[in-house]
Scaffold this active site. Structure first.
Site, PDB file in Angstrom:
ATOM      1  N   SER A 164       0.861  -1.188   0.000  1.00  0.00           N
ATOM      2  CA  SER A 164       0.000   0.000   0.000  1.00  0.00           C
ATOM      3  C   SER A 164       0.891   1.228   0.000  1.00  0.00           C
ATOM      4  O   SER A 164       1.762   1.366   0.867  1.00  0.00           O
ATOM      5  CB  SER A 164      -0.879   0.015   1.256  1.00  0.00           C
ATOM      6  OG  SER A 164      -1.289   1.347   1.530  1.00  0.00           O
ATOM      7  N   HIS A 202      -1.342  -1.689  -4.208  1.00  0.00           N
ATOM      8  CA  HIS A 202      -2.601  -1.414  -3.505  1.00  0.00           C
ATOM      9  C   HIS A 202      -2.765   0.092  -3.331  1.00  0.00           C
ATOM     10  O   HIS A 202      -1.937   0.744  -2.699  1.00  0.00           O
ATOM     11  CB  HIS A 202      -2.540  -2.121  -2.146  1.00  0.00           C
ATOM     12  CG  HIS A 202      -3.788  -2.034  -1.337  1.00  0.00           C
ATOM     13  ND1 HIS A 202      -4.855  -2.909  -1.488  1.00  0.00           N
ATOM     14  CD2 HIS A 202      -4.144  -1.191  -0.330  1.00  0.00           C
ATOM     15  CE1 HIS A 202      -5.797  -2.616  -0.616  1.00  0.00           C
ATOM     16  NE2 HIS A 202      -5.404  -1.569   0.100  1.00  0.00           N
ATOM     17  N   ASP A 222      -4.969   3.032  -1.820  1.00  0.00           N
ATOM     18  CA  ASP A 222      -5.988   3.332  -0.811  1.00  0.00           C
ATOM     19  C   ASP A 222      -6.662   4.653  -1.130  1.00  0.00           C
ATOM     20  O   ASP A 222      -6.059   5.724  -1.009  1.00  0.00           O
ATOM     21  CB  ASP A 222      -5.339   3.391   0.579  1.00  0.00           C
ATOM     22  CG  ASP A 222      -5.020   2.005   1.099  1.00  0.00           C
ATOM     23  OD1 ASP A 222      -5.930   1.152   1.105  1.00  0.00           O
ATOM     24  OD2 ASP A 222      -3.864   1.765   1.489  1.00  0.00           O
ATOM     25  N   MET A 250      -9.453   7.363  -0.330  1.00  0.00           N
ATOM     26  CA  MET A 250     -10.239   7.835   0.818  1.00  0.00           C
ATOM     27  C   MET A 250     -10.870   9.183   0.507  1.00  0.00           C
ATOM     28  O   MET A 250     -10.200  10.074  -0.019  1.00  0.00           O
ATOM     29  CB  MET A 250      -9.327   7.977   2.032  1.00  0.00           C
ATOM     30  CG  MET A 250      -8.568   6.712   2.363  1.00  0.00           C
ATOM     31  SD  MET A 250      -7.491   6.974   3.777  1.00  0.00           S
ATOM     32  CE  MET A 250      -6.869   5.300   4.003  1.00  0.00           C
ATOM     33  N   HIS A 298      -8.589   0.257  -3.599  1.00  0.00           N
ATOM     34  CA  HIS A 298      -9.379  -0.042  -2.409  1.00  0.00           C
ATOM     35  C   HIS A 298     -10.198   1.205  -2.098  1.00  0.00           C
ATOM     36  O   HIS A 298      -9.665   2.182  -1.579  1.00  0.00           O
ATOM     37  CB  HIS A 298      -8.420  -0.416  -1.261  1.00  0.00           C
ATOM     38  CG  HIS A 298      -9.099  -0.645   0.054  1.00  0.00           C
ATOM     39  ND1 HIS A 298      -8.406  -0.761   1.241  1.00  0.00           N
ATOM     40  CD2 HIS A 298     -10.408  -0.783   0.373  1.00  0.00           C
ATOM     41  CE1 HIS A 298      -9.262  -0.952   2.229  1.00  0.00           C
ATOM     42  NE2 HIS A 298     -10.480  -0.966   1.745  1.00  0.00           N
ATOM     43  N   MET A 335     -12.385   3.396  -0.200  1.00  0.00           N
ATOM     44  CA  MET A 335     -12.967   3.729   1.108  1.00  0.00           C
ATOM     45  C   MET A 335     -13.701   5.051   0.932  1.00  0.00           C
ATOM     46  O   MET A 335     -13.256   6.111   1.378  1.00  0.00           O
ATOM     47  CB  MET A 335     -11.848   3.818   2.154  1.00  0.00           C
ATOM     48  CG  MET A 335     -11.263   2.446   2.486  1.00  0.00           C
ATOM     49  SD  MET A 335      -9.646   2.539   3.269  1.00  0.00           S
ATOM     50  CE  MET A 335      -8.610   2.719   1.815  1.00  0.00           C
ATOM     51  N   MET A 386     -10.397  -6.504   6.740  1.00  0.00           N
ATOM     52  CA  MET A 386      -9.692  -5.364   7.354  1.00  0.00           C
ATOM     53  C   MET A 386      -9.307  -5.743   8.779  1.00  0.00           C
ATOM     54  O   MET A 386     -10.162  -6.095   9.591  1.00  0.00           O
ATOM     55  CB  MET A 386     -10.581  -4.115   7.362  1.00  0.00           C
ATOM     56  CG  MET A 386     -10.976  -3.581   5.992  1.00  0.00           C
ATOM     57  SD  MET A 386      -9.584  -3.238   4.900  1.00  0.00           S
ATOM     58  CE  MET A 386      -8.682  -2.001   5.836  1.00  0.00           C
ATOM     59  N   GLY A 402      -2.741   4.585   7.778  1.00  0.00           N
ATOM     60  CA  GLY A 402      -1.695   3.575   7.846  1.00  0.00           C
ATOM     61  C   GLY A 402      -1.102   3.556   9.245  1.00  0.00           C
ATOM     62  O   GLY A 402      -1.375   4.431  10.073  1.00  0.00           O
ATOM     63  N   GLY A 403      -0.311   2.547   9.502  1.00  0.00           N
ATOM     64  CA  GLY A 403       0.446   2.509  10.751  1.00  0.00           C
ATOM     65  C   GLY A 403      -0.339   2.163  11.993  1.00  0.00           C
ATOM     66  O   GLY A 403       0.124   2.404  13.109  1.00  0.00           O
ATOM     67  N   ASP A 442      -5.648  -6.592   5.481  1.00  0.00           N
ATOM     68  CA  ASP A 442      -5.187  -5.220   5.271  1.00  0.00           C
ATOM     69  C   ASP A 442      -5.183  -4.480   6.601  1.00  0.00           C
ATOM     70  O   ASP A 442      -6.238  -4.301   7.209  1.00  0.00           O
ATOM     71  CB  ASP A 442      -6.120  -4.525   4.268  1.00  0.00           C
ATOM     72  CG  ASP A 442      -5.621  -3.148   3.864  1.00  0.00           C
ATOM     73  OD1 ASP A 442      -4.517  -2.750   4.276  1.00  0.00           O
ATOM     74  OD2 ASP A 442      -6.362  -2.464   3.122  1.00  0.00           O
ATOM     75  N   GLY A 443      -3.981  -4.078   7.030  1.00  0.00           N
ATOM     76  CA  GLY A 443      -3.865  -3.252   8.220  1.00  0.00           C
ATOM     77  C   GLY A 443      -3.021  -3.879   9.311  1.00  0.00           C
ATOM     78  O   GLY A 443      -3.311  -4.974   9.778  1.00  0.00           O
ATOM     79  N   GLY A 444      -1.933  -3.187   9.666  1.00  0.00           N
ATOM     80  CA  GLY A 444      -1.132  -3.618  10.812  1.00  0.00           C
ATOM     81  C   GLY A 444      -0.313  -4.876  10.581  1.00  0.00           C
ATOM     82  O   GLY A 444       0.029  -5.576  11.533  1.00  0.00           O
ATOM     83  N   GLY A 504       1.678  -1.575   4.252  1.00  0.00           N
ATOM     84  CA  GLY A 504       2.140  -0.238   3.916  1.00  0.00           C
ATOM     85  C   GLY A 504       3.367   0.137   4.714  1.00  0.00           C
ATOM     86  O   GLY A 504       4.499   0.159   4.206  1.00  0.00           O
TER      87      GLY A 504
HETATM   88  C1  DX5 Z   1      -6.163   1.273   5.896  1.00  0.00           C
HETATM   89  C2  DX5 Z   1      -5.720   1.012   4.484  1.00  0.00           C
HETATM   90  C3  DX5 Z   1      -4.419   0.307   4.328  1.00  0.00           C
HETATM   91  C4  DX5 Z   1      -3.400   0.468   5.336  1.00  0.00           C
HETATM   92  C5  DX5 Z   1      -2.170  -0.338   5.240  1.00  0.00           C
HETATM   93  O1  DX5 Z   1      -7.092   2.268   5.882  1.00  0.00           O
HETATM   94  O2  DX5 Z   1      -6.715   0.324   3.777  1.00  0.00           O
HETATM   95  O3  DX5 Z   1      -4.223  -0.411   3.176  1.00  0.00           O
HETATM   96  O4  DX5 Z   1      -3.124   1.816   5.461  1.00  0.00           O
HETATM   97  O5  DX5 Z   1      -1.169   0.291   5.970  1.00  0.00           O
HETATM   98  P1  DX5 Z   1      -0.406  -0.383   7.194  1.00  0.00           P
HETATM   99  O6  DX5 Z   1       0.267  -1.594   6.647  1.00  0.00           O
HETATM  100  O7  DX5 Z   1       0.521   0.687   7.627  1.00  0.00           O
HETATM  101  O8  DX5 Z   1      -1.420  -0.730   8.253  1.00  0.00           O
HETATM  102 ZN    ZN Z   2      -6.221  -0.712   1.862  1.00  0.00          ZN
END
Ligand code: DX5
Ligand code: ZN
Length: 226
Positions: free
Chosen positions: A12, A35, A37, A39, A68, A70, A139, A146-147, A177-179, A199
């Site tokens: 990401s 990927h 993101d 938003m 993706h 959102m 998710m 991110g992060g 996806d995430g963390g 990411g």
């Molecule tokens: C979350 C996103 C991501 C996410 C990934 O809203 O969909 O794809 O930021 O980032 P890390 O790997 O830093 O959680």
């Molecule tokens: Zn994502």
């Protein structure tokens, strides 16, 4: 033993250096997907970028792109992202009244369809559309940033989805996806994931992104050999 067909990795770019996106994307050429993101400041409390950035990057990567979304009213953005050169669009059922219609719209546009599920959204939500999907993205954080830290309470949902997909013999990837990092990646893979979005772990690491990607893919090989 659960045999899976290897792990796919999708960096990401949300936490990449936005002032250097072209070179950031070049660093992850060994991944499987890029990927993106997207938003809108309504569906999630953050703004990122849109189809114009996807289109600008398209010329600088050989990877397939996935968007993706959102966003609210995702219906409006399918054509713009197709025209920007993405191969797959992932939508949230929480963002649309007509999920089935939206999945059909994506497929009719000639794109792969995926659905992303917020941590609190149950699997039943996608029962009807599951056979239509190339991927379900579970998710493991509340989307928007991110992060964040992976929410371990979501792991059973990955296991249940793996069971449903295997029982039905579906050709559907199970993404997370995430963390995701060195600690959490083995946990989600053990739960049944075969597609990893990462990411921070890829772009904000002391290690070379290509090494991080190789290590994530290696986890899948270890699992097959289990
Ligand atoms: C979350 C996103 C991501 C996410 C990934 O809203 O969909 O794809 O930021 O980032 P890390 O790997 O830093 O959680
Ligand atoms: Zn994502």
């Amino acid at each position: 033993m659960m045999i899976i067909a290897g792990i796919e990795v999708a960096p990401s770019i949300l936490n990449a250096d936005f002032a250097e996106l072209r070179s950031e994307v070049a660093k992850v050429a060994t991944a499987d997907w890029l990927h993106l993101d997207i938003m809108d400041g309504h569906f999630v409390p953050n703004l990122s970028f849109g189809p114009a950035v996807a289109k600008a990057l398209r010329a600088h990567s050989d990877l397939p792109f996935e968007a993706h979304l959102m966003v609210e009213n995702p219906e409006v953005y399918i054509t713009p992202f197709k025209e920007a050169g993405v191969s797959r669009v992932l939508v949230h059922p929480e963002g649309t009244v007509h999920l089935h219609r939206l999945v059909q719209q994506i497929k009719t546009a000639g794109l792969e369809a995926g659905v992303a599920l917020n941590p609190a959204t149950p699997l039943n939500t996608i029962e009807l559309v599951l056979p239509e999907l190339a991927i379900v993205l579970v998710m493991t954080v509340n989307p928007g940033f991110g992060g964040q830290k992976l929410i371990r309470g979501v792991l059973p949902k990955i296991q249940q989805l793996r069971q449903r997909v295997n029982e039905a013999g579906l050709n559907c990837r199970i993404g997370v996806d995430g963390g995701i990092n060195n600690t959490t990646a083995p946990e989600v893979i053990a739960a049944g994931a075969d597609f990893i979005v990462a990411g921070t772990h890829i772009f904000r690491n002391q290690e070379d992104p290509a090494q991080v990607i190789a290590a994530l893919k290696q986890l899948g090989t270890a699992k097959i050999a289990d």
